[in-house]
Design an enzyme around this catalytic site. Structure first.
Site, PDB file in Angstrom:
ATOM      1  N   TYR A  18       1.667  -2.730  -4.978  1.00 41.14           N
ATOM      2  CA  TYR A  18       2.719  -2.106  -4.574  1.00 41.14           C
ATOM      3  C   TYR A  18       2.684  -0.516  -4.397  1.00 41.14           C
ATOM      4  CZ  TYR A  18       3.583  -6.643  -6.879  1.00 41.14           C
ATOM      5  OH  TYR A  18       3.752  -7.608  -7.599  1.00 41.14           O
ATOM      6  N   ASP A  73       5.150   3.734   7.163  1.00 35.70           N
ATOM      7  CA  ASP A  73       4.600   2.242   6.850  1.00 35.70           C
ATOM      8  C   ASP A  73       3.928   1.744   7.883  1.00 35.70           C
ATOM      9  OD1 ASP A  73       6.580   0.905   8.270  1.00 35.70           O
ATOM     10  OD2 ASP A  73       7.929   1.220   6.521  1.00 35.70           O
TER      11      ASP A  73
END
Length: 491
Positions: free
Chosen positions: A176, A287
């Site tokens: 993460y 991202d």
């Protein structure tokens, strides 16, 4: 090849010309991303920045920047061999009872591999050679990359986050991203369905307001890193799977500040806790979609201990419009998924996640069609069988005469074998990646399945077209004289 740690792997890559050491001073602020992005798009080597501007710790990027290096990290020589990994996972997910002594004997290699699954607990490890605790912790001394110019802050990208729910028998390893917000503070961005978030939710319910222990490993051995991103069965720990890949038990050591077991081979370890009452606004960051994501509140990870080897390497990456490292990983792991899907759906011939589809948002499946409505059954199976595909927005199902990995073939099948009204299945209000801003509601959107197969009786009232076929004898005759025709002779 068995790699005890990251350095063993880097040594092999260097011998094969798959690692480039960069001695020139390079800034972790934007410059490393630019170099890594250009290198990855050209199919280039892993990069070890030995002189990061303002830091003493070298930075490793682009480690899994080609499918070949992903395969090497899993102990295989090429990507096609990853199907053997998938077959092993399919076996572990649903082991079959041997029907005879011969079956039992043929299964022995798989059972021998299973013996390597338990971890080996060490009393000390190199990842704890240097220890900083409490006020000594300073994350700003790590060369954490600032990847894109409009990113809000530096971002930890390759941290293996280790958690354990209060009632769980095994630990969870997940990757993460973590935003740097202070000397000892990171924002832990995990989605609600991921293992770490589920462990945290269970902890909050069982032990309200108590700090949730966490450890994060940076620069583990390749088997452990890849174990954290592979679709292992829920009953199998990532450490156990890494042991299978490596052929040796995964060596772990107890964290200094909690009971979590960390990879003994890691370069750097962050230990600490999450206060259930503390959150912070995360992002925006560029991202894997090629866009900046929305901001949202996530838990804050307070680091109480920072441990490392005497000469650590900081492992990092960037995410951006495909191809990027996650897209390459997805392309390679595609081969692992195929045997797992085929065990449940033997009619599946091939399964492909195009990298330009952001790793998982579009899937092309080819099948040996057996009855009317078969394509729709396969669509539903893809969306439901493995949780890795719960966010797949588009599933295209074709016959086995179509090459799932050739867009020209797939587009031809869609445009000649499907009718939009009859063959498009749309399902609303389904789970969608929070990063997908195209969905009307964050985390909730629709899915589309396209049946691009030849239609059977019951699916159409018309006579179906017969594909054009060449005459084999003519093809052979022209093959024999082709060179002599000199059609493409140099001018």
């Amino acid at each position: 090849m068995k790699y005890k740690n990251l350095r063993d792997f880097l040594e092999l890559l260097e011998k094969q010309g798959e690692l480039k050491r960069i001695t020139q001073e390079i800034d972790p602020y934007l410059e490393m991303t630019e170099i890594a992005d250009r290198t990855l798009r050209a199919g280039g080597p892993a990069l070890l920045f030995e002189n990061p501007k303002g830091y003493e710790i070298p930075v490793l990027c682009n480690l899994f920047g080609t499918p070949k290096r992903v395969a090497l990290g899993m102990g295989q020589e090429d990507v096609t061999a990853l199907r053997d990994v998938g077959r092993l996972l399919a076996f572990l997910k649903e082991p079959e009872q041997p029907k005879s002594f011969k079956d039992l004997w043929s299964s022995l290699p798989q059972f021998k591999q299973v013996l390597n699954m338990p971890t080996k607990v060490l009393s000390k490890a190199e990842c704890q050679q240097i220890v900083f605790s409490d006020a000594e912790v300073d994350l700003y001394k790590l060369p954490i990359m600032h990847c894109w110019k409009d990113d809000v802050a530096p971002l930890v990208t390759w941290g293996l986050t280790i958690t354990k729910g209060p009632s769980k028998k095994r630990q969870n390893l997940g990757i993460y991203r973590q935003q740097l917000i202070g000397k000892n503070k990171l924002i832990m961005r995990w989605l609600s369905h991921r293992g770490g978030a589920l462990d945290f939710q269970e902890w909050k319910e069982a032990r309200p307001n108590q700090p949730f222990p966490i450890s994060v490993a940076l620069g583990a051995d390749p088997a452990t890193i890849l174990g954290a991103v592979t679709p292992v069965p829920d009953t199998l720990s990532e450490y156990a799977f890494a042991g299978l890949l490596r052929g040796n038990k995964t060596e772990v050591v107890k964290s200094i500040s909690n009971d979590l077991e960390i990879p003994a081979s890691a370069e750097i370890i962050l230990e600490g806790y999450i206060d259930p009452t503390e959150t912070a606004l995360e992002g925006p960051y560029g991202d894997h979609t090629g866009y900046y994501n929305e901001q949202e509140y996530f838990p804050v990870f307070t680091v109480t201990h920072l441990t490392m080897r005497k000469d650590p390497i900081y492992h990092s990456t960037y995410t951006g419009r495909p191809p990027d490292e996650p897209a390459v990983l997805g392309e390679a792991l595609n081969e692992v998924f195929i045997p797992i899907l085929q065990k449940q759906f033997p009619e599946i011939v091939d399964f492909y996640l195009p990298p330009e589809g952001c790793s998982y948002r579009l899937a092309v499946v080819t099948i040996k069609k057996q009855y009317a409505g078969h394509a729709k059954r396969v669509m539903m199976g893809v969306w439901s069988f493995l949780r890795q595909f719960m966010y797949t927005k588009f599933v295209i199902v074709c016959d086995d005469d179509i090459n799932a990995r050739d867009w020209k073939d797939v587009i031809w099948a869609i445009t000649t074998r499907s009718d939009p009204a009859r063959d498009c299945t749309i399902i609303e209000n389904t789970p969608i990646d929070y990063l997908d801003f195209a969905s009307p509601i964050a985390g909730l959107g629709s899915k589309m399945g396209i049946d691009a197969t030849n239609k059977w009786i019951g699916e159409t009232q018309r006579e179906w077209g017969t594909p054009i076929k060449k005459a084999p004898n003519v093809v052979k005759r022209i093959d024999d004289i082709w060179e002599s025709l000199n059609i493409f002779a140099p001018k």
